[in-house]
Structure formats: structure tokens, C-alpha cells
Design a protein around this motif. Structure first.
Motif, PDB file in Angstrom:
ATOM      1  N   MET A  93       7.772   0.026  -4.040  1.00  0.00           N
ATOM      2  CA  MET A  93       7.512  -0.956  -5.584  1.00  0.00           C
ATOM      3  C   MET A  93       6.056  -0.357  -5.941  1.00  0.00           C
ATOM      4  O   MET A  93       5.189   0.067  -4.951  1.00  0.00           O
ATOM      5  N   GLN A  94       5.850  -0.334  -7.263  1.00  0.00           N
ATOM      6  CA  GLN A  94       4.532   0.267  -7.743  1.00  0.00           C
ATOM      7  C   GLN A  94       3.900  -0.660  -8.741  1.00  0.00           C
ATOM      8  O   GLN A  94       4.586  -1.532  -9.295  1.00  0.00           O
ATOM      9  N   PHE A  95       2.557  -0.931  -8.368  1.00  0.00           N
ATOM     10  CA  PHE A  95       2.089  -2.102  -9.205  1.00  0.00           C
ATOM     11  C   PHE A  95       0.571  -1.178  -9.887  1.00  0.00           C
ATOM     12  O   PHE A  95       0.140  -0.482  -9.325  1.00  0.00           O
ATOM     13  N   GLN A  96       0.051  -1.891 -10.945  1.00  0.00           N
ATOM     14  CA  GLN A  96      -1.168  -1.569 -11.389  1.00  0.00           C
ATOM     15  C   GLN A  96      -2.341  -2.101 -10.654  1.00  0.00           C
ATOM     16  O   GLN A  96      -2.038  -3.487 -10.541  1.00  0.00           O
ATOM     17  N   ALA A  97      -3.157  -1.463 -10.460  1.00  0.00           N
ATOM     18  CA  ALA A  97      -4.424  -2.117  -9.750  1.00  0.00           C
ATOM     19  C   ALA A  97      -5.882  -1.686 -10.441  1.00  0.00           C
ATOM     20  O   ALA A  97      -5.699  -0.644 -10.991  1.00  0.00           O
ATOM     21  N   GLN A  98      -6.662  -2.591 -10.382  1.00  0.00           N
ATOM     22  CA  GLN A  98      -7.979  -2.438 -11.025  1.00  0.00           C
ATOM     23  C   GLN A  98      -8.925  -1.730  -9.745  1.00  0.00           C
ATOM     24  O   GLN A  98      -9.076  -2.267  -8.668  1.00  0.00           O
ATOM     25  N   GLY A  99      -9.394  -0.462  -9.894  1.00  0.00           N
ATOM     26  CA  GLY A  99     -10.067   0.373  -8.997  1.00  0.00           C
ATOM     27  C   GLY A  99     -11.471   0.438  -9.414  1.00  0.00           C
ATOM     28  O   GLY A  99     -11.751   0.312 -10.663  1.00  0.00           O
ATOM     29  N   GLU A 100     -12.315   1.371  -8.781  1.00  0.00           N
ATOM     30  CA  GLU A 100     -13.467   1.586  -9.277  1.00  0.00           C
ATOM     31  C   GLU A 100     -13.501   2.590 -10.390  1.00  0.00           C
ATOM     32  O   GLU A 100     -14.303   2.305 -11.374  1.00  0.00           O
ATOM     33  N   GLY A 101     -12.349   3.384 -10.502  1.00  0.00           N
ATOM     34  CA  GLY A 101     -12.286   4.254 -11.511  1.00  0.00           C
ATOM     35  C   GLY A 101     -11.639   3.719 -12.839  1.00  0.00           C
ATOM     36  O   GLY A 101     -11.070   4.472 -13.549  1.00  0.00           O
ATOM     37  N   GLY A 102     -11.018   2.514 -12.603  1.00  0.00           N
ATOM     38  CA  GLY A 102     -10.234   1.900 -13.735  1.00  0.00           C
ATOM     39  C   GLY A 102      -9.136   1.472 -13.166  1.00  0.00           C
ATOM     40  O   GLY A 102      -8.657   1.251 -12.055  1.00  0.00           O
ATOM     41  N   THR A 103      -8.068   1.265 -14.222  1.00  0.00           N
ATOM     42  CA  THR A 103      -6.584   0.988 -13.773  1.00  0.00           C
ATOM     43  C   THR A 103      -5.863   2.142 -13.047  1.00  0.00           C
ATOM     44  O   THR A 103      -6.014   3.366 -13.531  1.00  0.00           O
ATOM     45  N   GLN A 104      -5.179   2.010 -11.921  1.00  0.00           N
ATOM     46  CA  GLN A 104      -4.526   3.181 -11.227  1.00  0.00           C
ATOM     47  C   GLN A 104      -3.318   2.574 -10.801  1.00  0.00           C
ATOM     48  O   GLN A 104      -3.149   1.410 -10.524  1.00  0.00           O
ATOM     49  N   ILE A 105      -2.297   3.250 -10.576  1.00  0.00           N
ATOM     50  CA  ILE A 105      -0.870   3.003 -10.043  1.00  0.00           C
ATOM     51  C   ILE A 105      -1.039   2.975  -8.560  1.00  0.00           C
ATOM     52  O   ILE A 105      -1.527   3.956  -7.867  1.00  0.00           O
ATOM     53  N   VAL A 106      -0.627   1.704  -7.868  1.00  0.00           N
ATOM     54  CA  VAL A 106      -0.433   1.956  -6.105  1.00  0.00           C
ATOM     55  C   VAL A 106       1.116   1.765  -5.832  1.00  0.00           C
ATOM     56  O   VAL A 106       1.636   1.247  -6.527  1.00  0.00           O
ATOM     57  N   THR A 107       1.339   2.383  -4.748  1.00  0.00           N
ATOM     58  CA  THR A 107       2.529   2.383  -4.364  1.00  0.00           C
ATOM     59  C   THR A 107       2.661   1.675  -2.913  1.00  0.00           C
ATOM     60  O   THR A 107       1.668   1.683  -1.892  1.00  0.00           O
ATOM     61  N   VAL A 108       3.407   0.656  -2.830  1.00  0.00           N
ATOM     62  CA  VAL A 108       3.632  -0.106  -1.455  1.00  0.00           C
ATOM     63  C   VAL A 108       4.241   0.652  -0.426  1.00  0.00           C
ATOM     64  O   VAL A 108       5.577   1.233  -0.713  1.00  0.00           O
ATOM     65  N   VAL A 109       3.647   1.062   0.692  1.00  0.00           N
ATOM     66  CA  VAL A 109       4.344   1.802   1.858  1.00  0.00           C
ATOM     67  C   VAL A 109       4.604   0.954   3.032  1.00  0.00           C
ATOM     68  O   VAL A 109       5.552   1.583   3.624  1.00  0.00           O
ATOM     69  N   ALA A 110       4.120  -0.304   3.045  1.00  0.00           N
ATOM     70  CA  ALA A 110       4.608  -1.125   4.326  1.00  0.00           C
ATOM     71  C   ALA A 110       4.273  -2.639   4.004  1.00  0.00           C
ATOM     72  O   ALA A 110       3.219  -2.796   3.294  1.00  0.00           O
ATOM     73  N   VAL A 111       5.030  -3.361   4.393  1.00  0.00           N
ATOM     74  CA  VAL A 111       4.898  -5.142   4.372  1.00  0.00           C
ATOM     75  C   VAL A 111       4.970  -5.555   5.703  1.00  0.00           C
ATOM     76  O   VAL A 111       6.208  -5.351   6.343  1.00  0.00           O
ATOM     77  N   GLU A 112       3.880  -5.688   6.280  1.00  0.00           N
ATOM     78  CA  GLU A 112       3.989  -6.376   7.827  1.00  0.00           C
ATOM     79  C   GLU A 112       3.344  -7.790   7.713  1.00  0.00           C
ATOM     80  O   GLU A 112       1.975  -7.893   7.586  1.00  0.00           O
ATOM     81  N   GLY A 113       3.962  -9.146   7.557  1.00  0.00           N
ATOM     82  CA  GLY A 113       3.454 -10.224   7.787  1.00  0.00           C
ATOM     83  C   GLY A 113       2.734 -10.541   6.368  1.00  0.00           C
ATOM     84  O   GLY A 113       3.105 -10.105   5.280  1.00  0.00           O
ATOM     85  N   ASP A 114       1.433 -10.660   6.549  1.00  0.00           N
ATOM     86  CA  ASP A 114       0.568 -11.312   5.473  1.00  0.00           C
ATOM     87  C   ASP A 114      -0.554 -10.069   4.922  1.00  0.00           C
ATOM     88  O   ASP A 114      -1.278 -10.017   4.133  1.00  0.00           O
TER      89      ASP A 114
END
Length: 153
Positions: free
Chosen positions: A94-115
Motif C-alpha cells: 500500500m502507498q500513502f502520502q506523508a509529510q517529510g522534511e522535504g515536503g509531501t512524499q509517497i511512502v510504501t508499506v513494506v511490512a506490518v508487524e503488530g503495532d
């Protein structure tokens, strides 16, 4: 007219990885139009098209440094699951938009482990050599408005 800064270029293209798999293509679609010299396409392809004219064809291999960059492991990080409010079924890929130091960027979920959720902010094609087959369809002078806005209209 030859491709140079401040020209609008229309290209038909097919992008493949080193194994020959098609990653993207304009086949069956409108040609891709961009303003040359404005950073609208990856630097390696822009450089390879410099000086070409309508009707010319180019096949070029672009190394990661001149495309989407090398993969950077520091762009992968674990974040708390509660940052994904309203997403009930969180899965790798899954991909999401995230706010980073350089502005908005796309991040990809690579693993989900518990919390904990591991996300990767690298471009999906980072670290990948890209092989383009391109046909220049049209080259024209950019309008003043296109130059001012930094993209083709």
C-alpha cells in the motif's frame, strides 16, 4: 526544430527493466509532452533527447544516478501503526502520502508487524537501471505561459 531548453517535446516511449519487462509505456495513449530543461522528466532521458528532432528514435539505458537515484536504506523506517488512522486493513504494497522534511512524499508499506509498520520512502524505481525506447513525435517552441509555469500545456 531540435530539442533544446524551452522547447515542448512530445514522445512515444516504452520503458523496460534489464529483464525486458515493460514498466511503463505510452502505447495506446497520447504521447507524453514535457517542457525540456524544466526537470519534468528524469535527467538521463532529458540528456539523451537533447538535440533530437521529430521523427528520430532513441534507445538508451539510464543508470539509477540519472533516473530515480540509488536506493537509500535510511529512507526505510518503522513507524507506529496508529499513524494510519482510518485504515483497517493495512498491507504491504500500500502507498500513502506523508509529510517529510522535504515536503509531501509517497511512502510504501513494506511490512506490518503488530503495532509497527515499516515504510519505504524510496521511489519504487530507485536503484533500477531503466531502458527507454523513444520516438520523438513533435518539437515546438514553448509559449511564454509554459515557460513561466514550468510545464507543457
Amino acid at each position: 526544430m531540435q530539442i533544446a531548453n524551452d522547447t515542448v517535446v512530445a514522445i512515444d516511449y516504452t520503458l523496460k527493466d534489464d529483464e525486458g519487462a515493460v514498466l511503463d509505456t505510452s502505447e495506446g495513449k497520447q504521447p507524453l509532452s514535457y517542457l525540456h530543461g524544466a526537470g519534468n522528466i528524469i535527467p538521463g532521458l532529458e540528456k539523451a533527447l537533447e538535440g533530437k528532432a521529430a521523427g528520430e528514435e532513441v534507445s538508451v539505458r539510464i543508470e539509477p544516478a540519472d533516473a530515480y537515484g540509488e536506493r537509500r536504506e535510511e529512507l526505510k523506517q518503522a513507524v507506529p501503526r496508529n499513524l494510519f488512522e482510518g485504515v483497517d486493513n493495512l498491507e504491504a504494497g500500500m502507498q500513502f502520502q506523508a509529510q517529510g522534511e522535504g515536503g509531501t512524499q509517497i511512502v510504501t508499506v513494506v511490512a506490518v508487524e503488530g503495532d509497527q509498520v515499516t515504510v519505504d520512502a524510496n521511489h519504487p524505481m530507485a536503484g533500477v537501471p531503466l531502458n527507454f525506447d523513444v520516438k520523438v513525435v513533435e518539437v515546438r517552441e514553448a509559449s511564454g505561459e509554459e515557460k513561466e509555469h514550468g510545464h507543457a500545456h
